[in-house]
Write a protein that holds these residues in place. Structure first.
Motif, PDB file in Angstrom:
ATOM      1  N   LYS A 166       0.161   1.082  -8.243  1.00  0.00           N
ATOM      2  CA  LYS A 166      -0.656   1.449  -9.538  1.00  0.00           C
ATOM      3  C   LYS A 166      -0.066   2.777 -10.244  1.00  0.00           C
ATOM      4  O   LYS A 166       0.687   3.584  -9.681  1.00  0.00           O
TER       5      LYS A 166
ATOM      6  N   ALA B 240      -5.622  12.628  -9.395  1.00  0.00           N
ATOM      7  CA  ALA B 240      -4.958  11.216  -9.497  1.00  0.00           C
ATOM      8  C   ALA B 240      -4.257  10.598  -8.012  1.00  0.00           C
ATOM      9  O   ALA B 240      -4.623   9.398  -7.728  1.00  0.00           O
ATOM     10  N   LEU B 241      -3.322  11.657  -7.546  1.00  0.00           N
ATOM     11  CA  LEU B 241      -2.523  11.195  -6.445  1.00  0.00           C
ATOM     12  C   LEU B 241      -3.501  11.202  -5.257  1.00  0.00           C
ATOM     13  O   LEU B 241      -3.117  10.856  -4.195  1.00  0.00           O
ATOM     14  N   ALA B 242      -4.769  11.551  -5.198  1.00  0.00           N
ATOM     15  CA  ALA B 242      -5.700  11.515  -4.188  1.00  0.00           C
ATOM     16  C   ALA B 242      -6.098   9.731  -3.802  1.00  0.00           C
ATOM     17  O   ALA B 242      -6.458   9.643  -2.789  1.00  0.00           O
ATOM     18  N   ASP B 243      -5.608   8.963  -4.968  1.00  0.00           N
ATOM     19  CA  ASP B 243      -5.795   7.573  -4.674  1.00  0.00           C
ATOM     20  C   ASP B 243      -4.601   7.324  -4.159  1.00  0.00           C
ATOM     21  O   ASP B 243      -3.358   7.277  -4.417  1.00  0.00           O
ATOM     22  N   PRO B 244      -4.549   6.727  -2.496  1.00  0.00           N
ATOM     23  CA  PRO B 244      -3.183   6.439  -1.885  1.00  0.00           C
ATOM     24  C   PRO B 244      -2.730   5.012  -2.415  1.00  0.00           C
ATOM     25  O   PRO B 244      -1.731   4.868  -2.333  1.00  0.00           O
ATOM     26  N   GLN B 245      -3.483   4.322  -3.399  1.00  0.00           N
ATOM     27  CA  GLN B 245      -2.790   3.124  -4.137  1.00  0.00           C
ATOM     28  C   GLN B 245      -1.994   3.551  -5.389  1.00  0.00           C
ATOM     29  O   GLN B 245      -1.294   2.690  -5.766  1.00  0.00           O
ATOM     30  N   LEU B 246      -2.025   4.982  -5.854  1.00  0.00           N
ATOM     31  CA  LEU B 246      -1.193   5.222  -6.962  1.00  0.00           C
ATOM     32  C   LEU B 246       0.006   5.531  -6.827  1.00  0.00           C
ATOM     33  O   LEU B 246       0.189   6.412  -5.788  1.00  0.00           O
TER      34      LEU B 246
ATOM     35  N   THR C 148       0.907  -1.275  -0.006  1.00  0.00           N
ATOM     36  CA  THR C 148      -0.014   0.038   0.084  1.00  0.00           C
ATOM     37  C   THR C 148       0.898   1.293  -0.027  1.00  0.00           C
ATOM     38  O   THR C 148       1.889   1.421   1.048  1.00  0.00           O
TER      39      THR C 148
ATOM     40  N   ALA D 150       0.305   4.290   0.378  1.00  0.00           N
ATOM     41  CA  ALA D 150       0.120   5.197   1.455  1.00  0.00           C
ATOM     42  C   ALA D 150       0.808   4.833   2.965  1.00  0.00           C
ATOM     43  O   ALA D 150       1.122   5.794   3.802  1.00  0.00           O
TER      44      ALA D 150
ATOM     45  N   THR E  86      -0.998   5.445 -13.833  1.00  0.00           N
ATOM     46  CA  THR E  86      -2.153   6.060 -14.508  1.00  0.00           C
ATOM     47  C   THR E  86      -1.421   6.653 -15.589  1.00  0.00           C
ATOM     48  O   THR E  86      -0.593   7.463 -15.643  1.00  0.00           O
TER      49      THR E  86
ATOM     50  N   ARG F 214       5.062   9.378  -6.477  1.00  0.00           N
ATOM     51  CA  ARG F 214       5.471   9.809  -5.244  1.00  0.00           C
ATOM     52  C   ARG F 214       6.820   9.813  -4.942  1.00  0.00           C
ATOM     53  O   ARG F 214       7.580   8.556  -4.950  1.00  0.00           O
TER      54      ARG F 214
END
Length: 307
Positions: free
Chosen positions: A249, A170-176, A139, A141, A251, A219
């Motif tokens: 992930k 897009a980076l609001a998704d912690p899995q990205l 994960t 995050a 994107t 990140r």
């Protein structure tokens, strides 16, 4: 999310001001870092006169320059966006992440020593190229500080507010772990550039991949965990994307960045496109990046000093 934009450059005095101006007009960017690889055309002097630009020096090569720029990237709580006048002096005195020496990138062996409020002199040594092979998918995050993102741009790449907004969303998704953008060329002629851009975007969408001219973002915690970018003479961007995809992930955002088609125009649009895809095929078949760089130099007639 704080975004640090990192631009590796070599003799880009003519194109860099427009790129910087576009970034300054965007909200949501915390800092701009330019990693110079030994420019001799006035690029460094121009950068030193810009109070809101962090200048770092590196050995020549996009891989080393990307790593040195990433090592200088940091987040300052409460810092305003660059569009609201960031103080470079304040930024230059803060470490990147608590507990990590801001002048060293542990995964790459990259070191930087501050010499002024807006310049960092850096020397690099090549890291191993197999670090990413041992990274376990987890994960994002929880794998490190999630609030710092690195956006790597070419010197001739123009970014819009819409692109920055899409990046933050897009980076609001912690899995990205990271991603990139669609691409379009700044020039309207020759028309064949549109076809090349369409092909690049189709490839990016269906293979969920990208190259450096599409504005790769990641990140910072992920970038460090995968060992940064390989210090190869060619296809360091392709390998970086592969490492990011191993970590989480990835994107491709449909919002485009605008890049110059100058290299296609200089050597012929379809000839250049064919050369690039031929080199990519050879890369996937196992030909070394150094040999591919030699082939590229022979095909374009460039000297080593120009690469």
């Amino acid at each position: 999310m704080k975004v640090s934009v990192i631009i590796p450059v070599l003799n880009e005095r003519a194109t860099l001001p427009a790129t910087i101006a576009a970034l300054r007009a965007c909200r949501g960017i915390a800092e701009i870092i330019v990693a110079d690889g030994g420019s001799t055309d006035g690029t460094v002097a121009w950068l030193q006169a810009q109070p809101d630009i962090v200048l770092v020096r590196s050995i020549r090569g996009k891989g080393p320059q990307i790593n040195v720029g990433a090592a200088a990237a940091f987040d300052v709580p409460g810092t305003a966006d660059i569009s609201e006048t960031v103080s470079t002096e304040t930024l230059a005195t803060q470490p990147a992440i608590t507990g990590i020496d801001a002048t060293q990138t542990p995964a790459t062996g990259t070191f930087a020593t501050a010499t002024s409020t807006n310049e960092v002199l850096a020397a690099t040594q090549a890291p191993g190229t197999d670090t990413a092979e041992t990274i376990a998918t987890e994960t994002i995050a929880t794998s490190g500080p999630p609030d710092i993102a690195l956006l790597f741009l070419h010197a001739d790449c123009l970014v819009s507010q819409a692109a920055i907004d899409a990046l933050h969303a897009a980076l609001a998704d912690p899995q990205l772990a990271g991603g990139a953008f669609y691409l379009r060329f700044a020039e309207s002629r020759p028309r064949s550039l549109r076809f090349v851009a369409w092909g690049i975007n189709v490839r990016a969408r269906f293979r969920n991949s990208a190259t450096g001219d599409q504005g790769i973002f990641v990140r910072k915690s992920v970038f460090e965990s995968v060992g940064g970018a390989p210090e190869w003479p060619l296809f360091e961007d392709v390998e970086l994307v592969r490492r990011i995809k191993q970590a989480g992930k990835f994107t491709v955002l449909k919002t485009p960045v605008t890049v110059s088609g100058r290299r296609y125009i200089e050597h012929g649009v379809f000839r250049t496109a064919l050369l690039i895809y031929s080199l990519r095929l050879a890369y996937w078949l196992g030909v070394s990046p150094q040999r591919l760089k030699n082939w590229f130099r022979d095909a374009t007639g460039k000297q080593k000093s120009e690469l």
